[in-house]
Design an enzyme around this catalytic site. Structure first.
Site, PDB file in Angstrom:
ATOM      1  CD  GLU A  79     -20.813  -1.745  -8.817  1.00 45.75           C
ATOM      2  OE1 GLU A  79     -19.733  -2.080  -8.298  1.00 45.75           O
ATOM      3  OE2 GLU A  79     -21.518  -0.827  -8.381  1.00 45.75           O
ATOM      4  CG  ASP A  81     -23.832   0.475 -10.012  1.00 50.76           C
ATOM      5  OD1 ASP A  81     -23.819  -0.659  -9.557  1.00 50.76           O
ATOM      6  OD2 ASP A  81     -22.828   1.225 -10.046  1.00 50.76           O
ATOM      7  CD  GLU A  83     -25.930   3.314  -5.922  1.00 49.60           C
ATOM      8  OE1 GLU A  83     -25.552   2.898  -4.824  1.00 49.60           O
ATOM      9  OE2 GLU A  83     -25.310   4.157  -6.584  1.00 49.60           O
TER      10      GLU A  83
END
Ligand SMILES: *[C@@H]1O[C@H](CO)[C@@H](O)[C@H](O)[C@H]1NC(C)=O
Length: 269
Positions: A79, A81, A83
């Site tokens: 993953e 990311d 955010e």
């Protein structure tokens, strides 16, 4: 390989479809007391450049999180990311980044934006190839994760990932451990998106890894110039990290008690 076209050609709303919408090159995700919302790509990819223009929730957005990430499935998932942690009016967002390899994350780095991310659309790009993952904000690289697999550090290069984005209520952790709760009198909270462009190697089933990793003109992202940052890009990244970085797991001695993850000892560019 360039995949272009409208949002709905490449993505679908997988959560909160009653109040989010997609039209042409635009998407709006909405969070209110009934639910948040999210989108996911129809396809999955192995390597490429995943670009999204986002205008974050304006005003008092404390407790909201807008997530934009790549992820594979399964318990040893990879993953990558971005955010965006909202804040009360006039206080800065936090750009939170992380990377999971083989199911293990814990590699957070956080930054303040050097601009108001709610005033206009900005381009957030995850550039991912067999040598390196680079997080870009507009044209500025803010973080690099290099492939040190040959030295025993897992790297995401064998699992295809989908592209996801969502807007959700994270007031139990995003606001310094739940100190500030979402002020629902400001709802609905709206994040706006434009021009999603996965210029990436599509992985529609049993494609061999080599097909996406091979150094061919089609796999433009494997070109040497993308294997490392230029001096100019390194300089810009140094500037961001010197002036706007607020958390780096590789500097968190208390958390790791001196036992830092292996990549913390390697040059990242
Ligand atoms: C909000 O702004 C304050 C003050 O600048 C800062 O301490 C805090 O980390 C920011 N972010 C969040 C998510 O509260």
């Amino acid at each position: 390989m360039v995949i272009n076209g409208a949002f709905s050609d490449n993505m679908y709303i997988n959560w909160g479809s009653h109040h989010s919408w997609m039209q042409g090159n635009d998407l709006q995700l909405v969070l209110d007391q009934s639910s948040g919302s999210g989108v996911q790509s129809k396809g999955t990819y192995l390597f490429g450049s995943i670009e999204m223009q986002i205008k974050l929730v304006p005003g008092n957005s404390a407790g909201t999180v807008t997530a934009y990430y790549l992820s594979s499935t399964g318990d040893k998932h990879d993953e990558i990311d971005f955010e965006f942690l909202g804040n009360v009016s006039g206080q800065p967002y936090i750009i939170h980044t992380n990377i999971f390899t083989q199911g293990a994350g814990g590699r957070e780095q956080q930054f303040y934006p050097w601009f108001d991310p709610t005033a206009d659309y900005h381009n957030y790009t995850i550039h991912w190839n067999p040598n390196v993952v680079v997080w870009y904000v507009d044209d500025i690289a803010i973080r690099v994760f290099k492939n040190y697999r040959s030295q025993g550090i897992p790297y995401p290069n064998s699992q295809a990932m989908g592209v996801y984005s969502s807007l959700w209520n994270a007031d139990s952790w995003a606001t310094r451990g739940g100190l500030v709760k979402i002020d629902w009198t400001n709802a609905p909270f709206i994040a706006k998106y434009r021009n999603f462009a996965p210029r990436a190697c599509p992985w529609d089933g049993p494609v061999s890894i080599n097909q996406c990793a091979a150094q061919t003109p089609d796999n433009w992202y494997t070109a040497r110039e993308y294997g490392q940052l230029s001096y100019t890009k390194q300089g810009q990244m140094d500037w961001v990290r010197k002036n706007y970085m607020i958390y780096d797991y590789c500097k968190d001695t208390k958390r790791f008690n001196g036992q830092f993850p292996g990549e913390c000892f390697k040059p990242q560019f």
